[in-house]
Design a protein around this motif. Structure first.
Motif, PDB file in Angstrom:
ATOM      1  N   ASP A 176     -51.160 -95.693 -42.300  1.00 57.46           N
ATOM      2  CA  ASP A 176     -51.598 -95.619 -40.908  1.00 57.46           C
ATOM      3  C   ASP A 176     -52.722 -96.596 -40.628  1.00 57.46           C
ATOM      4  OD1 ASP A 176     -50.144 -93.129 -39.728  1.00 57.46           O
ATOM      5  OD2 ASP A 176     -50.859 -92.486 -41.686  1.00 57.46           O
ATOM      6  N   ALA A 177     -53.523 -96.891 -41.653  1.00 59.16           N
ATOM      7  CA  ALA A 177     -54.671 -97.778 -41.466  1.00 59.16           C
ATOM      8  C   ALA A 177     -55.072 -98.362 -42.816  1.00 59.16           C
ATOM      9  CB  ALA A 177     -55.852 -97.022 -40.848  1.00 59.16           C
ATOM     10  N   PHE A 225     -64.364-102.840 -42.031  1.00 60.04           N
ATOM     11  CA  PHE A 225     -63.591-102.597 -40.818  1.00 60.04           C
ATOM     12  C   PHE A 225     -62.347-101.791 -41.155  1.00 60.04           C
ATOM     13  CE2 PHE A 225     -66.197-105.940 -39.128  1.00 60.04           C
ATOM     14  CZ  PHE A 225     -66.298-105.635 -37.779  1.00 60.04           C
ATOM     15  N   LEU A 226     -62.120-100.732 -40.394  1.00 62.97           N
ATOM     16  CA  LEU A 226     -60.863-100.004 -40.468  1.00 62.97           C
ATOM     17  C   LEU A 226     -59.917-100.639 -39.456  1.00 62.97           C
ATOM     18  CD1 LEU A 226     -60.127 -96.335 -40.968  1.00 62.97           C
ATOM     19  CD2 LEU A 226     -59.209 -97.376 -38.900  1.00 62.97           C
ATOM     20  N   TYR A 227     -58.733-101.023 -39.911  1.00 63.79           N
ATOM     21  CA  TYR A 227     -57.790-101.675 -39.010  1.00 63.79           C
ATOM     22  C   TYR A 227     -56.464-100.921 -39.000  1.00 63.79           C
ATOM     23  CZ  TYR A 227     -55.696-103.820 -43.196  1.00 63.79           C
ATOM     24  OH  TYR A 227     -55.086-104.034 -44.410  1.00 63.79           O
ATOM     25  N   ARG A 244     -48.881 -80.854 -29.149  1.00 61.38           N
ATOM     26  CA  ARG A 244     -49.524 -79.797 -29.912  1.00 61.38           C
ATOM     27  C   ARG A 244     -50.942 -79.575 -29.418  1.00 61.38           C
ATOM     28  NH1 ARG A 244     -47.983 -78.276 -34.951  1.00 61.38           N
ATOM     29  NH2 ARG A 244     -50.186 -78.192 -35.516  1.00 61.38           N
ATOM     30  N   ASP A 245     -51.448 -78.353 -29.617  1.00 60.81           N
ATOM     31  CA  ASP A 245     -52.826 -78.054 -29.236  1.00 60.81           C
ATOM     32  C   ASP A 245     -53.821 -78.777 -30.130  1.00 60.81           C
ATOM     33  OD1 ASP A 245     -51.954 -76.338 -27.242  1.00 60.81           O
ATOM     34  OD2 ASP A 245     -51.942 -74.590 -28.567  1.00 60.81           O
ATOM     35  N   SER A 246     -53.456 -78.991 -31.383  1.00 54.38           N
ATOM     36  CA  SER A 246     -54.362 -79.630 -32.336  1.00 54.38           C
ATOM     37  C   SER A 246     -53.606 -80.689 -33.115  1.00 54.38           C
ATOM     38  CB  SER A 246     -54.930 -78.582 -33.301  1.00 54.38           C
ATOM     39  OG  SER A 246     -55.753 -79.183 -34.281  1.00 54.38           O
ATOM     40  N   PRO A 247     -54.224 -81.870 -33.383  1.00 53.64           N
ATOM     41  CA  PRO A 247     -53.539 -82.903 -34.161  1.00 53.64           C
ATOM     42  C   PRO A 247     -53.119 -82.381 -35.526  1.00 53.64           C
ATOM     43  CG  PRO A 247     -55.512 -83.793 -33.139  1.00 53.64           C
ATOM     44  CD  PRO A 247     -55.548 -82.306 -32.930  1.00 53.64           C
ATOM     45  N   SER A 248     -51.983 -82.895 -36.017  1.00 52.73           N
ATOM     46  CA  SER A 248     -51.487 -82.485 -37.329  1.00 52.73           C
ATOM     47  C   SER A 248     -50.808 -83.678 -37.975  1.00 52.73           C
ATOM     48  CB  SER A 248     -50.506 -81.324 -37.196  1.00 52.73           C
ATOM     49  OG  SER A 248     -49.345 -81.749 -36.494  1.00 52.73           O
ATOM     50  N   GLY A 249     -50.340 -83.466 -39.186  1.00 55.51           N
ATOM     51  CA  GLY A 249     -49.640 -84.521 -39.903  1.00 55.51           C
ATOM     52  C   GLY A 249     -50.497 -85.110 -41.000  1.00 55.51           C
ATOM     53  N   THR A 250     -50.038 -86.217 -41.560  1.00 60.11           N
ATOM     54  CA  THR A 250     -50.711 -86.878 -42.681  1.00 60.11           C
ATOM     55  C   THR A 250     -51.150 -88.277 -42.285  1.00 60.11           C
ATOM     56  OG1 THR A 250     -49.383 -85.654 -44.301  1.00 60.11           O
ATOM     57  CG2 THR A 250     -50.481 -87.662 -45.065  1.00 60.11           C
ATOM     58  N   LEU A 251     -52.406 -88.596 -42.586  1.00 59.03           N
ATOM     59  CA  LEU A 251     -52.924 -89.947 -42.407  1.00 59.03           C
ATOM     60  C   LEU A 251     -53.022 -90.608 -43.779  1.00 59.03           C
ATOM     61  CD1 LEU A 251     -55.853 -89.515 -39.849  1.00 59.03           C
ATOM     62  CD2 LEU A 251     -53.544 -90.372 -39.422  1.00 59.03           C
TER      63      LEU A 251
END
Length: 301
Positions: free
Chosen positions: A142-143, A272-274, A89-96
């Motif tokens: 995701d994190a 910290f994000l892991y 895709r040209d730009s990131p999408s979806g759900t984090l």
């Protein structure tokens, strides 16, 4: 065997992972009855019961657990395949989906996420407040965010925001009535606002001054479970509070709270994000990490 929709297996895995239909429905943004219908259709198609259902709990049957054990790698491969397609895709999408304690969300993830969503309008973000240590992979996050760098070996950690410190604060009214403590030893006899962790343990107050280190178990009439309530109590003149200084800064600036014993306050590790050490994080996750690393925290302070 009746035809089976592939998304039925993902629904089954979500129900087991979340421990019930209601939690899985909230995670997926659908109704509990819709998930129940999907599971009934899957069990009918397979001709075997996959879930033990009671009024209080849901758990996999022996057949359900065997199926789930075989499904897990396949579902993971499907998620990776979707992520690889997303790369085109040209730009990131979806759900984090990010799991973090409330203080990290309040002061770091919220401002970061708000600005990130402006820069990447096709990305959705879920910030879930939780102080418990969980398996973010099992819970489909995701994190996650935790204090310090004590994380599982299969995780990658990146600092989120600047280093932290605690602030000891009280209102001017309280200090005029009760006096100003000059050292941590002077806190004895003061009305300290206590905070209790969800597990029941009281928070101890740690101090460092040169080579001297000490911990104080606060004594006082009021006990709360959230930093916001400690600040509320301090503003109301109910005692001395011990909070991460992000909560106290606005009130110190406007003079409503006075910081005490600042030369005794130790510098603490970052949040910290892991995230999992996977072969290919999604494009949205990679964009979020890049954005976080270049974020100007001082401008937001």
């Amino acid at each position: 065997m009746n035809p089976i929709r592939l998304d039925s297996f993902d629904v089954f895995a979500a129900i087991v992972r979340c421990g019930g239909f209601r939690a899985a429905a909230l995670e997926r943004g659908v109704s509990s009855s819709a998930l129940s219908q999907t599971m009934n259709a899957l069990e009918d198609a397979l001709g075997i019961r996959l879930l033990n259902r009671t009024t209080r709990s849901v758990s996999p049957t022996e057949a359900g657990q065997r199926l789930l054990d075989r499904l897990a790698p396949a579902l993971s491969d499907i998620q990776l395949a979707i992520a690889e397609v997303d790369e085109l895709r040209d730009s990131p999408s979806g759900t984090l989906r990010i799991n973090a304690p409330a203080p990290a969300i309040d002061h770091y993830l919220c401002p970061l996420a708000f600005d990130f969503m402006d820069a990447y309008p096709d990305v959705k973000i879920e910030l879930i407040s939780d102080a418990a240590v969980i398996d973010i992979v099992e819970q489909s996050f995701d994190a996650g965010v935790r204090f310090g760098k004590q994380l599982a070996q299969d995780m990658i950690a990146a600092p989120l925001g600047p280093s932290l410190r605690y602030a000891i604060v009280a209102s001017r009214d309280y200090l005029e009535r009760q006096g100003i403590p000059k050292t941590p030893h002077d806190l004895v006899g003061h009305d300290c606002i206590k905070r209790r962790f969800p597990g029941g343990t009281l928070v101890t107050w740690r101090f460092v001054h040169g080579a001297e280190e000490l911990e104080v178990t606060p004594a006082g009439r009021l006990t709360v479970s959230a930093a916001q309530n400690e600040v509320q109590a301090a503003l109301a003149g109910r005692g001395i509070a011990h909070v991460l200084d992000d909560y106290a800064k606005p009130y110190i600036r406007d003079g409503r709270l006075v910081e005490l014993l600042s030369d005794w306050s130790p510098t603490l590790p970052h949040w910290f994000l892991y995230y999992p050490n996977r072969r290919l994080p999604s494009a949205a996750m990679r964009a979020f990490l890049d954005y976080m690393r270049s974020y100007d925290w001082q401008a937001k302070g």
